[in-house]
Each structure stands twice: as C-alpha cells, then as structure tokens.
Motif scaffolding. Structure first.
Motif, PDB file in Angstrom:
ATOM      1  N   PHE A  81       0.869  -1.175   0.000  1.00  0.00           N
ATOM      2  CA  PHE A  81       0.000   0.000   0.000  1.00  0.00           C
ATOM      3  C   PHE A  81       0.902   1.219   0.000  1.00  0.00           C
ATOM      4  CE2 PHE A  81      -2.695  -3.049   2.384  1.00  0.00           C
ATOM      5  CZ  PHE A  81      -3.813  -3.008   1.573  1.00  0.00           C
ATOM      6  N   TYR A  82       0.624   2.162  -0.861  1.00  0.00           N
ATOM      7  CA  TYR A  82       1.366   3.420  -0.826  1.00  0.00           C
ATOM      8  C   TYR A  82       0.404   4.562  -1.107  1.00  0.00           C
ATOM      9  CZ  TYR A  82       1.438   3.310  -5.957  1.00  0.00           C
ATOM     10  OH  TYR A  82       1.072   3.269  -7.275  1.00  0.00           O
ATOM     11  N   THR A  83       0.755   5.739  -0.650  1.00  0.00           N
ATOM     12  CA  THR A  83      -0.110   6.890  -0.876  1.00  0.00           C
ATOM     13  C   THR A  83       0.328   7.597  -2.140  1.00  0.00           C
ATOM     14  OG1 THR A  83       1.251   8.273   0.548  1.00  0.00           O
ATOM     15  CG2 THR A  83      -0.681   7.249   1.546  1.00  0.00           C
ATOM     16  N   GLN A  84      -0.649   8.010  -2.892  1.00  0.00           N
ATOM     17  CA  GLN A  84      -0.391   8.784  -4.103  1.00  0.00           C
ATOM     18  C   GLN A  84      -1.190  10.072  -3.961  1.00  0.00           C
ATOM     19  OE1 GLN A  84      -1.194   6.819  -7.782  1.00  0.00           O
ATOM     20  NE2 GLN A  84      -0.280   8.431  -8.992  1.00  0.00           N
ATOM     21  N   GLY A  85      -0.622  10.981  -3.184  1.00  0.00           N
ATOM     22  CA  GLY A  85      -1.273  12.258  -2.973  1.00  0.00           C
ATOM     23  C   GLY A  85      -2.448  12.150  -2.028  1.00  0.00           C
ATOM     24  N   SER A  86      -2.964  13.293  -1.680  1.00  0.00           N
ATOM     25  CA  SER A  86      -4.164  13.357  -0.866  1.00  0.00           C
ATOM     26  C   SER A  86      -4.905  14.618  -1.265  1.00  0.00           C
ATOM     27  CB  SER A  86      -3.823  13.375   0.624  1.00  0.00           C
ATOM     28  OG  SER A  86      -3.084  14.524   0.947  1.00  0.00           O
ATOM     29  N   ASP A 140       8.887  -2.144   7.282  1.00  0.00           N
ATOM     30  CA  ASP A 140       7.465  -2.262   6.958  1.00  0.00           C
ATOM     31  C   ASP A 140       6.661  -2.923   8.068  1.00  0.00           C
ATOM     32  OD1 ASP A 140       7.559  -1.188   4.362  1.00  0.00           O
ATOM     33  OD2 ASP A 140       8.077  -3.127   3.495  1.00  0.00           O
ATOM     34  N   ALA A 141       5.405  -2.532   8.143  1.00  0.00           N
ATOM     35  CA  ALA A 141       4.417  -3.315   8.884  1.00  0.00           C
ATOM     36  C   ALA A 141       3.897  -4.345   7.886  1.00  0.00           C
ATOM     37  CB  ALA A 141       3.282  -2.427   9.355  1.00  0.00           C
ATOM     38  N   MET A 142       3.706  -5.576   8.328  1.00  0.00           N
ATOM     39  CA  MET A 142       3.177  -6.605   7.438  1.00  0.00           C
ATOM     40  C   MET A 142       1.896  -7.164   8.038  1.00  0.00           C
ATOM     41  SD  MET A 142       4.895  -9.889   5.547  1.00  0.00           S
ATOM     42  CE  MET A 142       5.813 -10.373   6.953  1.00  0.00           C
ATOM     43  N   ILE A 143       0.865  -7.185   7.211  1.00  0.00           N
ATOM     44  CA  ILE A 143      -0.423  -7.726   7.614  1.00  0.00           C
ATOM     45  C   ILE A 143      -0.723  -8.905   6.695  1.00  0.00           C
ATOM     46  CG2 ILE A 143      -2.902  -7.269   7.799  1.00  0.00           C
ATOM     47  CD1 ILE A 143      -0.621  -4.341   7.799  1.00  0.00           C
ATOM     48  N   GLU A 144      -1.026 -10.042   7.263  1.00  0.00           N
ATOM     49  CA  GLU A 144      -1.409 -11.199   6.456  1.00  0.00           C
ATOM     50  C   GLU A 144      -2.921 -11.317   6.485  1.00  0.00           C
ATOM     51  OE1 GLU A 144       0.885 -14.755   6.617  1.00  0.00           O
ATOM     52  OE2 GLU A 144       2.579 -13.701   7.532  1.00  0.00           O
ATOM     53  N   ALA A 145      -3.507 -11.375   5.287  1.00  0.00           N
ATOM     54  CA  ALA A 145      -4.962 -11.462   5.177  1.00  0.00           C
ATOM     55  C   ALA A 145      -5.333 -12.255   3.941  1.00  0.00           C
ATOM     56  CB  ALA A 145      -5.572 -10.056   5.102  1.00  0.00           C
ATOM     57  N   GLU A 146      -6.247 -13.166   4.107  1.00  0.00           N
ATOM     58  CA  GLU A 146      -6.787 -13.981   3.013  1.00  0.00           C
ATOM     59  C   GLU A 146      -5.679 -14.664   2.200  1.00  0.00           C
ATOM     60  OE1 GLU A 146     -10.300 -12.606   1.050  1.00  0.00           O
ATOM     61  OE2 GLU A 146     -10.520 -10.936   2.473  1.00  0.00           O
ATOM     62  N   VAL A 189       2.036  -5.013   2.829  1.00  0.00           N
ATOM     63  CA  VAL A 189       3.034  -4.220   3.544  1.00  0.00           C
ATOM     64  C   VAL A 189       2.771  -2.734   3.338  1.00  0.00           C
ATOM     65  CG1 VAL A 189       4.813  -6.004   3.499  1.00  0.00           C
ATOM     66  CG2 VAL A 189       4.682  -4.374   1.616  1.00  0.00           C
ATOM     67  N   LEU A 190       3.160  -1.954   4.341  1.00  0.00           N
ATOM     68  CA  LEU A 190       3.049  -0.509   4.292  1.00  0.00           C
ATOM     69  C   LEU A 190       3.905   0.058   5.407  1.00  0.00           C
ATOM     70  CD1 LEU A 190      -0.398   0.610   5.724  1.00  0.00           C
ATOM     71  CD2 LEU A 190       0.432  -1.719   5.876  1.00  0.00           C
ATOM     72  N   PRO A 191       4.226   1.356   5.350  1.00  0.00           N
ATOM     73  CA  PRO A 191       5.040   1.939   6.409  1.00  0.00           C
ATOM     74  C   PRO A 191       4.356   1.772   7.770  1.00  0.00           C
ATOM     75  CG  PRO A 191       4.896   3.442   4.540  1.00  0.00           C
ATOM     76  CD  PRO A 191       3.923   2.321   4.287  1.00  0.00           C
ATOM     77  N   GLN A 192       5.159   1.504   8.790  1.00  0.00           N
ATOM     78  CA  GLN A 192       4.618   1.242  10.120  1.00  0.00           C
ATOM     79  C   GLN A 192       3.773   2.402  10.636  1.00  0.00           C
ATOM     80  OE1 GLN A 192       5.026  -1.780  12.044  1.00  0.00           O
ATOM     81  NE2 GLN A 192       3.285  -0.787  13.003  1.00  0.00           N
ATOM     82  N   ASP A 193       4.202   3.646  10.407  1.00  0.00           N
ATOM     83  CA  ASP A 193       3.445   4.786  10.930  1.00  0.00           C
ATOM     84  C   ASP A 193       2.073   4.898  10.274  1.00  0.00           C
ATOM     85  OD1 ASP A 193       4.680   5.552   8.501  1.00  0.00           O
ATOM     86  OD2 ASP A 193       4.676   7.669   9.072  1.00  0.00           O
ATOM     87  N   VAL A 194       1.977   4.530   9.013  1.00  0.00           N
ATOM     88  CA  VAL A 194       0.679   4.540   8.332  1.00  0.00           C
ATOM     89  C   VAL A 194      -0.190   3.409   8.873  1.00  0.00           C
ATOM     90  CG1 VAL A 194      -0.508   4.332   6.118  1.00  0.00           C
ATOM     91  CG2 VAL A 194       1.633   5.625   6.269  1.00  0.00           C
ATOM     92  N   ALA A 195       0.395   2.236   9.039  1.00  0.00           N
ATOM     93  CA  ALA A 195      -0.358   1.093   9.573  1.00  0.00           C
ATOM     94  C   ALA A 195      -0.898   1.399  10.967  1.00  0.00           C
ATOM     95  CB  ALA A 195       0.531  -0.146   9.614  1.00  0.00           C
TER      96      ALA A 195
END
Length: 105
Positions: A30-35, A53-59, A64-70
C-alpha cells in the motif's frame, strides 16, 4: 503486532492472486499517491517486504506498508473493477491527519 484489518472483494482476491503468480514478488504494498481534502489516496503495487514495513497477512496474502501509516489505520478494503483497476478504501483512527495535496487555483 498490527491490529489493522485488510479485506478484499472476490474480484480483488482473484486479481491479486493472478498478479502475484505472474511476478516475482511476495507481497502487495500500500502506498499513498497524494491526498486531497484531508483524504489520502492509497494505491497498490507488488513488492517485497523491508525491515521497516508493517506486514499484515490477510486472506492468504502479505500486505506491507510503512509502520506509521499502519498504526494510523483501522481497516483497509480492496475492490477490483475490470478496465478500471483497484480501489482502496480505508477507515482511519481519529488521529490520522494526512497532508493535503489539493491544488487550489
């Protein structure tokens, strides 16, 4: 441990499964492309996790995404539409304040 929840529509699941099978990556980033107007626009790419990275396992997938965003998000839901692509929706915690990338004329 990250408590953020990631869910996928059936079409998103099938598309991610296909893309990962065709490429040499182990995760979806996941990454941000503007807001705009206080809402970040999240996009997806295939990638490999890094130590930061923070890693979330689902399905059955790794996301993965930056820890602060997660740490700022509660839920992410991914949809996929033919000829349009992925749409990422999220629910943020109250203290999530992304910068605004709006262009005001």
């Amino acid at each position: 441990e990250n408590l953020m929840q990631v869910t996928l529509s059936k079409d998103a699941y099938q598309a991610i499964e296909k893309y990962l099978a065709q490429n040499d990556y182990s995760a979806v980033r996941f990454y941000t492309q503007g807001s705009c107007c206080g809402e970040s626009q999240f996009k997806l790419s295939l990638d490999n996790p890094t130590d930061d990275d923070a890693m979330i396992e689902a399905e059955g997938f790794k996301f993965v995404l930056p820890q602060d965003v997660a740490d700022s998000l509660e839920k992410i839901h991914i949809d996929h539409y033919p000829r349009v692509g992925f749409r990422v929706r999220y629910e943020a915690k109250d203290d999530f304040t992304p910068g605004c990338g709006c262009i005001v004329g």
